[in-house]
Enzyme design. Structure first.
Site, PDB file in Angstrom:
ATOM      1  N   VAL A  13      -1.645  -8.309   7.740  1.00  0.00           N
ATOM      2  CA  VAL A  13      -3.135  -6.535   7.521  1.00  0.00           C
ATOM      3  C   VAL A  13      -3.927  -7.346   6.699  1.00  0.00           C
ATOM      4  CG1 VAL A  13      -3.761  -4.954   6.737  1.00  0.00           C
ATOM      5  CG2 VAL A  13      -1.764  -5.659   8.438  1.00  0.00           C
ATOM      6  N   MET A  14      -3.617  -7.425   5.512  1.00  0.00           N
ATOM      7  CA  MET A  14      -5.238  -8.183   4.726  1.00  0.00           C
ATOM      8  C   MET A  14      -5.756 -10.031   4.462  1.00  0.00           C
ATOM      9  SD  MET A  14      -4.919  -6.107   1.684  1.00  0.00           S
ATOM     10  CE  MET A  14      -5.058  -6.757   0.470  1.00  0.00           C
ATOM     11  N   LYS A  76       3.334 -14.119   1.306  1.00  0.00           N
ATOM     12  CA  LYS A  76       4.042 -13.080   0.277  1.00  0.00           C
ATOM     13  C   LYS A  76       4.323 -13.864  -1.105  1.00  0.00           C
ATOM     14  CE  LYS A  76       8.774 -10.794  -0.096  1.00  0.00           C
ATOM     15  NZ  LYS A  76      10.048 -10.445   0.733  1.00  0.00           N
ATOM     16  N   ASN A 103       0.387 -10.752  -5.252  1.00  0.00           N
ATOM     17  CA  ASN A 103       0.057 -10.206  -5.779  1.00  0.00           C
ATOM     18  C   ASN A 103       0.911 -11.608  -6.603  1.00  0.00           C
ATOM     19  OD1 ASN A 103      -1.359  -8.316  -6.514  1.00  0.00           O
ATOM     20  ND2 ASN A 103      -0.001  -6.655  -5.138  1.00  0.00           N
ATOM     21  N   SER A 129      -7.887  -6.670  -4.523  1.00  0.00           N
ATOM     22  CA  SER A 129      -7.588  -5.255  -4.595  1.00  0.00           C
ATOM     23  C   SER A 129      -8.029  -4.107  -3.322  1.00  0.00           C
ATOM     24  CB  SER A 129      -7.394  -4.744  -6.087  1.00  0.00           C
ATOM     25  OG  SER A 129      -7.429  -2.822  -5.764  1.00  0.00           O
ATOM     26  N   GLY A 130      -7.750  -2.985  -2.893  1.00  0.00           N
ATOM     27  CA  GLY A 130      -8.506  -2.215  -2.530  1.00  0.00           C
ATOM     28  C   GLY A 130      -7.294  -1.792  -1.033  1.00  0.00           C
ATOM     29  N   LYS A 184      -5.185  -7.930 -12.630  1.00  0.00           N
ATOM     30  CA  LYS A 184      -4.687  -7.615 -11.506  1.00  0.00           C
ATOM     31  C   LYS A 184      -3.494  -6.998 -11.237  1.00  0.00           C
ATOM     32  CE  LYS A 184      -4.648  -6.146  -7.266  1.00  0.00           C
ATOM     33  NZ  LYS A 184      -3.785  -5.827  -6.670  1.00  0.00           N
ATOM     34  N   HIS A 187      -4.464  -3.756 -13.989  1.00  0.00           N
ATOM     35  CA  HIS A 187      -5.514  -2.574 -12.552  1.00  0.00           C
ATOM     36  C   HIS A 187      -4.052  -1.845 -12.105  1.00  0.00           C
ATOM     37  CE1 HIS A 187      -5.572  -2.192  -8.036  1.00  0.00           C
ATOM     38  NE2 HIS A 187      -6.728  -2.087  -8.669  1.00  0.00           N
ATOM     39  N   ASN A 188      -2.819  -2.752 -11.559  1.00  0.00           N
ATOM     40  CA  ASN A 188      -1.289  -2.340 -10.986  1.00  0.00           C
ATOM     41  C   ASN A 188      -0.711  -0.587 -11.432  1.00  0.00           C
ATOM     42  OD1 ASN A 188      -2.666  -3.742  -8.695  1.00  0.00           O
ATOM     43  ND2 ASN A 188      -0.563  -4.525  -8.287  1.00  0.00           N
ATOM     44  N   GLU A 191      -2.955   1.972 -11.987  1.00  0.00           N
ATOM     45  CA  GLU A 191      -2.807   2.726 -10.858  1.00  0.00           C
ATOM     46  C   GLU A 191      -1.696   3.623 -10.482  1.00  0.00           C
ATOM     47  OE1 GLU A 191      -1.285   0.822  -6.463  1.00  0.00           O
ATOM     48  OE2 GLU A 191      -2.802  -0.192  -7.361  1.00  0.00           O
ATOM     49  N   ARG A 288       9.108   6.607 -10.689  1.00  0.00           N
ATOM     50  CA  ARG A 288       9.113   6.390  -9.360  1.00  0.00           C
ATOM     51  C   ARG A 288      10.700   6.247  -9.080  1.00  0.00           C
ATOM     52  NH1 ARG A 288       4.283   2.998  -6.863  1.00  0.00           N
ATOM     53  NH2 ARG A 288       2.678   3.912  -7.485  1.00  0.00           N
TER      54      ARG A 288
END
Length: 483
Positions: A13-14, A76, A103, A129-130, A184, A187-188, A191, A288
């Site tokens: 998808v990305m 991946k 990632n 990201s997004g 990044k 950032h995660n 998030e 989590r």
């Protein structure tokens, strides 16, 4: 036939959406996927009639690229990245560029950058990201790696990235080696913190105040108009109002056990490695983990009791306090993330542009929010700012919210509603503003049982002492502690 400006491997998808984004901005893209039927399906489907070249091998992909060749991997993280690097390298010339847009863990990017450079090629590890929407319409991009590569990828990256209202691209060079993937990762981590804080507010409104999804939807609609204006508040607002074809509120049908891909965990581990108190984000990761113990929690709920009290106060006032508590906690989450980046910059000799990083997060990414502009202003004003909480804007914001923050957490404890991230945020704030913490007692304990030594307030820093606490020990002391 005209050659492509860039090649991309990995049509999930990305990858697909990034290719379509690049093509829509005027770039010709060559594509390859290990399962070549995906290439055929893409070329005959979403890519039909566009300036996209389908390739059936790595060799064919590289042959279709303009020099210096730029090959972007959207595969991946882990072994697949290393495997593709080995496949690509023999077909490249000196000065060609390999880009990893997945990632990847930043130590892997440091290693790969050194390896690819040793072969005469250039390497870029970039956070993207997004999600799928960002990939298609404009993501936030955080590139790092070989500095010489930037001038070649910059025109593409900055054109396909999201842009702020003033037209600035949400993409700028971060630093050498693994700096891009480190930023990044942080950032995660932020998030994770943001999402958990919103979930705690949801739980307090649902379990504490007995509010319906529609009522919570209306609250978040209001919150999204002010200082909490952000992508995550926006999508949570929409989730709470969503019903399926049969009229079911879908959020209530979802099992309460959360997944994770590991970037939040990496952030927590790196904070421990660098000795940084990333408490709020760590609690978000652990929340989590706790949610994943669903069957155990169901059993425990039948055995372990909690308070039976119900909320009896002013609901409207509580919601106003909750908004303030969320805002203050969110500021702490960003402050901790920036503290970690500062420590990493020192450790890895990166020259990070902290204001520029906030700008990169202003659009396209999952943690985009209104106050990122204020973070940029804070670091523009004082590039050596030790902690975001010391900036006048954020200091005032947290102090103004402090009373509401404490009130909300008192209510959560009284009602037996867990608020691990919000509680960790306030505890960090109280710890950071404390002139004296009980670590003097802790050092005495360490010296008592292990002769680990301690520093004294009446002697210079760096001078270590040891006490024979029992009168039976010797004078030998262990090596000094790391502060």
């Amino acid at each position: 036939m005209a050659k492509a400006d860039i090649g991309l491997i990995g049509l999930a998808v990305m990858g697909e959406n990034l290719v379509l984004n690049m093509e829509s901005k005027g770039f010709t893209v060559a594509v390859f996927n290990r399962t070549t039927s995906k290439v055929t399906n893409f070329i005959n489907g979403r890519a039909k009639g566009k300036n996209i070249i389908g390739c059936m091998s790595v060799e064919e992909l590289v042959a279709n690229l303009e020099r210096p060749r730029k090959v972007m991997l959207m595969v991946k993280a882990g072994k697949p990245v290393d495997a593709f690097i080995e496949q690509i390298l023999p077909h490249l010339e000196d000065g060609d560029i390999i880009i990893d847009g997945g990632n990847s863990h930043f130590p892997d990017t440091i290693r790969r950058c050194e390896y690819v450079e040793s072969k005469g090629k250039l390497y870029v590890g970039t956070g993207v990201s997004g999600g799928e929407e960002g990939a298609l319409n404009g993501p936030s991009m955080m590139p790092g790696g070989s500095p010489k590569a930037w001038e070649h990828v910059k025109p593409i990256f900055q054109k396909i990235a999201a842009h702020t209202e003033d037209g600035s691209p949400c993409c700028e060079w971060v630093g050498e080696g693994g700096a891009g993937h480190f930023v990044k990762m942080v950032h995660n981590g932020i998030e994770y913190g943001d999402m958990q804080l919103i979930c705690e507010c949801y739980q307090m409104m649902k379990a504490g105040l007995g509010m319906t999804n529609q009522e919570m939807h209306e609250v978040l609609t209001e919150w999204n108009k002010g200082e909490l204006d952000s992508y995550l508040i926006e999508i949570t607002r929409d989730i709470l109002a969503y019903k399926d074809e049969e009229g079911n509120e879908v959020v209530d049908l979802i099992l309460d056990t959360a997944g994770q891909k590991g970037t939040g965990k990496w952030t927590g581990i790196e904070a421990l490695n660098l000795g940084q108190p990333l408490t709020l984000i760590a609690e978000a990761v652990f929340a989590r983990c706790l949610s994943a113990l669903k069957e155990e929690r169901v059993q425990a709920s039948k055995i372990l009791s909690g308070p039976k009290s119900e909320f009896t106060g002013d609901k409207k006032a509580f919601i106003a306090n909750l908004r303030q508590a969320l805002y203050a906690s969110k500021i702490v989450s960003y402050a901790q993330g920036y503290q970690l980046m500062r420590a990493a910059a020192k450790e890895y000799n990166w020259n990070l542009n902290y204001g520029g990083i906030a700008l990169m997060w202003r659009g396209g990414c999952i943690i985009r929010s209104a106050f990122l502009g204020k973070i940029k202003e804070a670091f523009d004003t004082n590039p050596k700012l030790d902690n975001l909480l010391l900036d006048p804007f954020f200091k005032d914001a947290v102090q103004n919210a402090q009373s509401a923050w404490r009130s909300v957490l008192i209510s959560a404890i009284t009602l037996g509603i867990p608020a691990p991230a919000m509680g960790a945020g306030l505890t960090y704030y109280d710890g950071y503003r404390a002139e004296r913490l009980p670590a003097n007692l802790l050092q005495a304990q360490r010296d008592y049982f292990g002769a680990h030594t301690y520093e004294r307030v009446d002697r210079p820093r760096g001078e270590f002492s040891h006490t024979n606490w029992t009168g039976q020990g010797g004078d030998t002391a262990a090596s000094t502690y790391v502060a």
